[in-house]
Enzyme design. Structure first.
Site: not given
Length: 124
Positions: A23, A67, A112
């Site tokens: 990550c 985004h 997530e």
């Protein structure tokens, strides 16, 4: 009491600084968000909060992170853009907008994936 919620989502990229694993590398998620308002009474129409109002306020906040490379977003220049910090960001940007005599922001859920997530209740 009534817990009134909406579900939404946003897409974004991030990496967790100093994380000891994969990550730490840039990657993306399609985060799933659930925002819950707790109403103590109903209005004259029988609603705790109009879904239209709730959706509008949530969209305004989600649009600021949708985004994006979250590591470049002003809120996460120092803080890691973890799901926990994302939940705090959403909560903190909604709490004043969703404060009324009858209702208030109760929680923000961030996932997530379909199998992992968290719920943030604010600093109560």
């Amino acid at each position: 009491m009534f817990d009134i919620f909406i579900k939404t989502h946003f897409a974004g990229a991030h990496h967790l600084r100093d994380y000891p694993g994969d990550c730490e590398h840039p990657h993306g998620h399609n985060w799933k968000i659930e925002v819950t308002v707790r109403a103590t009474e109903l209005d004259h129409l029988g609603m705790g909060i109009d879904f239209t109002i709730l959706k509008r306020h949530v969209k305004e906040v989600i649009d600021t992170i949708d985004h994006c490379d979250l590591n470049k977003h002003e809120a996460f220049l120092v803080l890691n853009p973890s799901s926990e910090h994302i939940a705090m960001y959403i909560y903190d940007n909604l709490v004043k907008k969703l404060k009324h005599d009858r209702y208030s922001l109760y929680s923000v859920s961030v996932s997530e994936t379909d199998n992992q997530g968290l719920i943030y209740y604010g600093n109560k």
